[in-house]
Design a protein around this motif. Structure first.
Motif, PDB file in Angstrom:
ATOM      1  N   SER B  14      -5.024  -0.593   0.424  1.00 53.43           N
ATOM      2  CA  SER B  14      -4.225  -1.980   1.015  1.00 53.43           C
ATOM      3  C   SER B  14      -2.392  -0.803   1.238  1.00 53.43           C
ATOM      4  CB  SER B  14      -4.465  -2.811   0.180  1.00 53.43           C
ATOM      5  OG  SER B  14      -2.564  -2.523  -0.693  1.00 53.43           O
ATOM      6  N   VAL B  49       4.040 -18.463  -5.689  1.00 56.77           N
ATOM      7  CA  VAL B  49       3.424 -18.023  -4.119  1.00 56.77           C
ATOM      8  C   VAL B  49       3.697 -17.008  -3.636  1.00 56.77           C
ATOM      9  CG1 VAL B  49       3.521 -19.047  -2.040  1.00 56.77           C
ATOM     10  CG2 VAL B  49       3.854 -21.009  -3.893  1.00 56.77           C
ATOM     11  N   PHE B  50       5.342 -16.584  -3.971  1.00 51.56           N
ATOM     12  CA  PHE B  50       5.209 -15.214  -3.532  1.00 51.56           C
ATOM     13  C   PHE B  50       4.225 -13.942  -4.452  1.00 51.56           C
ATOM     14  CE2 PHE B  50       7.676 -11.163  -3.929  1.00 51.56           C
ATOM     15  CZ  PHE B  50       7.771 -10.352  -2.780  1.00 51.56           C
ATOM     16  N   VAL B  52       2.050 -13.966  -5.593  1.00 47.71           N
ATOM     17  CA  VAL B  52       0.544 -14.921  -5.534  1.00 47.71           C
ATOM     18  C   VAL B  52      -0.282 -14.239  -4.471  1.00 47.71           C
ATOM     19  CG1 VAL B  52      -2.115 -15.694  -5.062  1.00 47.71           C
ATOM     20  CG2 VAL B  52      -0.156 -16.079  -7.312  1.00 47.71           C
ATOM     21  N   SER B  53       0.475 -14.200  -3.381  1.00 50.85           N
ATOM     22  CA  SER B  53       0.698 -13.364  -1.926  1.00 50.85           C
ATOM     23  C   SER B  53       0.777 -11.974  -2.177  1.00 50.85           C
ATOM     24  CB  SER B  53       1.071 -13.975  -0.602  1.00 50.85           C
ATOM     25  OG  SER B  53       2.633 -14.540  -1.085  1.00 50.85           O
ATOM     26  N   VAL B  54       1.808 -11.576  -2.520  1.00 52.55           N
ATOM     27  CA  VAL B  54       1.508  -9.892  -3.011  1.00 52.55           C
ATOM     28  C   VAL B  54      -0.073  -9.411  -3.439  1.00 52.55           C
ATOM     29  CG1 VAL B  54       2.542  -7.941  -4.432  1.00 52.55           C
ATOM     30  CG2 VAL B  54       3.849  -9.816  -2.649  1.00 52.55           C
ATOM     31  N   LEU B  56      -3.279 -11.010  -3.312  1.00 49.54           N
ATOM     32  CA  LEU B  56      -4.090 -11.295  -2.179  1.00 49.54           C
ATOM     33  C   LEU B  56      -3.521 -10.114  -1.112  1.00 49.54           C
ATOM     34  CD1 LEU B  56      -3.548 -14.746  -2.201  1.00 49.54           C
ATOM     35  CD2 LEU B  56      -5.394 -13.349  -2.376  1.00 49.54           C
ATOM     36  N   ILE B  57      -2.316  -9.904  -0.689  1.00 48.90           N
ATOM     37  CA  ILE B  57      -2.173  -8.906   0.362  1.00 48.90           C
ATOM     38  C   ILE B  57      -2.833  -6.951  -0.312  1.00 48.90           C
ATOM     39  CG2 ILE B  57      -0.911  -7.072   1.108  1.00 48.90           C
ATOM     40  CD1 ILE B  57       1.438  -9.427   1.292  1.00 48.90           C
ATOM     41  N   LYS B  59      -5.383  -7.235  -1.385  1.00 48.59           N
ATOM     42  CA  LYS B  59      -6.755  -7.104  -1.582  1.00 48.59           C
ATOM     43  C   LYS B  59      -7.349  -6.982  -3.501  1.00 48.59           C
ATOM     44  CE  LYS B  59      -7.477  -4.519   1.911  1.00 48.59           C
ATOM     45  NZ  LYS B  59      -7.840  -3.496   2.910  1.00 48.59           N
ATOM     46  N   LEU B  62      -8.270 -13.006  -7.468  1.00 52.11           N
ATOM     47  CA  LEU B  62      -7.212 -13.494  -8.947  1.00 52.11           C
ATOM     48  C   LEU B  62      -7.896 -13.431 -10.121  1.00 52.11           C
ATOM     49  CD1 LEU B  62      -6.820 -16.649  -6.503  1.00 52.11           C
ATOM     50  CD2 LEU B  62      -5.038 -14.614  -7.439  1.00 52.11           C
TER      51      LEU B  62
END
Ligand SMILES: Nc1ncnc2c1ncn2[C@@H]1O[C@H](COP(=O)(O)OP(=O)(O)OP(=O)(O)O)[C@@H](O)[C@H]1O
Ligand SMILES: [Mg+2]
Lengths: 284, 266
Positions: B14, B49-50, B52-54, B56-57, B59, B62
């Protein structure tokens, strides 16, 4: 009271990127009261297979029958002690399990765990130490101060002292000197003949298979590819070639003799008998 | 034992995995500082939010993050109990058996929970996406300037990488010795107290012995190959910063600045 594997599969670390199927639907029945050799290339699943025999590993699928017990994936086996008392397993490189202050105490550790009295444990420990070729004079030494071969013998004595019905040995002679490994193999044969113990030996040494074992199981890539008597096995030249197995020297010598026109009776497997047979042919 | 999630590297492909480890460590520090900026719940929301998005990026699943947080559950229950007993401010929420629970107790516990969860997620984002060896290389580089003040940067990095290298070996070894002793009738789960002590001893002593043995062998092997810690050496693997790394750090700094503004200015 047999030992049998029924469609046994085992996967290490299932459900992770590192998962590895070490056994694949193994079907196998071990004859009681015999010495069975388990052979096969490195990583073929021999150690994984034998660890099922005293429920250190539970099959991911299928079931293992050992001495009127059934081990499957689902059940949480209780009273494993009674099983482990009857099936003694000596690990590959067992010398790393020594921990007591003295050799004697370490050998007594197993019997004591299985509820044998202190006195009896001591008696058994002294006996087994002698049997595996350890001088009683070092019984009071620390096991950590001994040589690798001595440690190995003590570890094996630690399992023998438990006096199991079934004895499973994972490469017991790897790294021992030739004389030592020979006497070790003779010890296992004696335990089998005299006390009717069922013995399973994982080994890479074809000479040992030929000279000391009754049956042979060949593992390859997590599967049991053949299971037959040692005699049949070493007579099946095609199979041996297919499995890429190094035929013991005695047999190869006999084969060369046969090619050269001297055919000897079947069933000769050790050097002495072979020499006698040849001598008998030459003299008259 | 082999499914410990906290601190484990997950080999995936990723954007986050490819970033420069040094920059990731620096970014992690800024983010950890950000957790302690008292920006209240809105601030934590933004940070959450920041992160969690990291993740998710990167991959990561959760489910893996939850597993990483599991070890702290026990601590939180403990914390909640203490808070309920000690904190007597705010309004009364409810009472039972003559026992009153105040709002601040719950509020405070939630606050700490958020902080801890954020910190675990931030460190996981680093450790799960960076190979342990890259991490130690980066630590060595970052400590480099401190060499002048006598900080043994290379030795520290070497120690960390050896320790990391041997964690799986130790776990494997432990499992093996446990099995070997189980064959000799050791039962770690059942049995009397004295038997249990014996069981633990039968595990720890061989583990210590083989660890020392292994350490000695390793030291010998290193010395035999002429290892001298202070020698100047080049590296096979060169760390490189790219534009992406600077953009990442910039975003993190922007976030930190925003939170500080939110906390102290607004
Ligand atoms: N604890 C473990 N976790 C994951 N994989 C394992 C583990 N133990 C063994 N394996 C894998 O399972 C396969 C079979 O291993 P096993 O130890 O049974 O082989 P073996 O036939 O005994 O080999 P050897 O002759 O070298 O002792 C190997 O490929 C090995 O990598
Ligand atoms: Mg093996």
């Amino acid at each position: 009271m047999p030992i049998a594997f029924e469609k046994v599969s085992y996967t290490y670390a299932p459900g992770t990127p590192f998962s590895y199927a070490a056994l694949k639907e193994v079907d196998l029945a071990i004859e009681m009261g015999k010495i069975t050799a388990i052979i096969g290339p490195t990583g073929s699943g021999k150690s994984t297979l034998v660890q099922h025999l005293n429920a250190l590993l539970q099959p991911s699928d299928g079931q293992v029958l050992v001495l009127d017990r059934i081990i499957t994936h689902a059940d949480k086996p209780k009273q494993l002690k009674s099983l482990r008392k009857n099936v003694g397993l000596v690990f590959q490189f067992p010398e790393y399990q020594l921990f007591e202050e003295t050799v004697l105490k370490d050998v007594m550790f197993g019997p004591l765990n299985f509820g044998v009295s202190e006195e009896e444990a001591k008696k058994r420990a002294m006996e087994t130490l002698t049997v595996v070729g350890i001088d009683p004079s070092i019984a009071e030494k620390s096991p950590l101060d001994l040589s690798g071969g001595q440690k190995r013998r003590i570890a094996i004595a630690g399992i023998l002292a438990i006096d199991p019905k079934v004895l499973v040995l994972d490469e017991p002679t790897a790294g021992l000197d030739p004389q030592g490994s020979k006497s070790m193999m003779q010890l296992f044969t004696q335990l089998n003949r005299q006390y009717e113990k069922t013995v399973l030996i994982v080994t890479h040494d074809m000479e040992h298979v030929l000279n000391y074992c009754d049956n042979v199981v060949v593992m390859q890539d997590g599967k049991c590819v053949t299971h037959q008597t040692v005699k049949e096995f070493f007579n099946d030249g095609k199979l041996l070639h297919e499995l890429n197995i190094k035929v013991p020297n005695v047999l190869r010598f006999k084969e060369s003799l046969a090619k050269g026109g001297m055919s000897l009776p079947e069933g000769i497997s050790d050097l002495q008998t072979l020499a006698k047979a040849i001598a008998g042919r030459i003299k008259p | 034992m082999s499914n410990i999630a906290l601190g484990r590297y997950i080999p995936l492909d990723s954007l986050i995995h490819k970033l420069d480890p040094r920059m990731k460590i620096i970014a992690m520090f800024f983010l950890l500082i950000a957790v302690f900026v008292p920006a209240g719940y809105p601030g934590y929301g933004v940070l959450g939010v920041f992160i969690v998005s990291v993740l998710l990026i990167a991959k990561l699943r959760l489910n893996f993050i939850f597993r990483a947080m599991k070890p702290m559950a026990f601590m939180l229950v403990f914390l909640l109990m203490i808070n309920v007993l000690v904190l007597r401010t705010g309004y009364v929420l409810f009472s039972f058996y003559g026992f009153t629970v105040y709002s601040d107790a719950i509020y405070q516990t939630l606050y700490i929970t958020f902080r801890l969860a954020l910190m675990i997620m931030i460190t996981t984002a680093l450790t799960a996406t960076t190979k342990p060896l890259d991490l130690t290389l980066a630590i060595e580089d970052l400590l480099g300037p401190l060499k002048r003040f006598g900080v043994p940067a290379h030795e520290i990095a070497m120690m960390i990488s050896i320790a990391l290298r041997f964690i799986p070996t130790l776990i494997e070894e432990t499992q093996r010795i446990m099995k070997a002793q189980a064959s000799r009738g050791v039962d770690l789960k059942e049995g009397k107290f004295k038997e249990k002590i014996m069981a633990i001893l039968s595990l720890i002593v061989p583990l210590f012995v083989s660890s020392f043995q292994r350490a000695e062998d390793l030291a010998d092997a290193m010395e035999a190959r002429g290892y001298v810690p202070s020698a100047t050496r080049t590296r096979y693997k060169q760390l490189k910063r790219t534009l992406k790394d600077y953009i990442m750090l910039f975003i993190v700094l922007l976030l930190l600045g925003g939170l500080i503004t939110l906390a102290f200015v607004v």
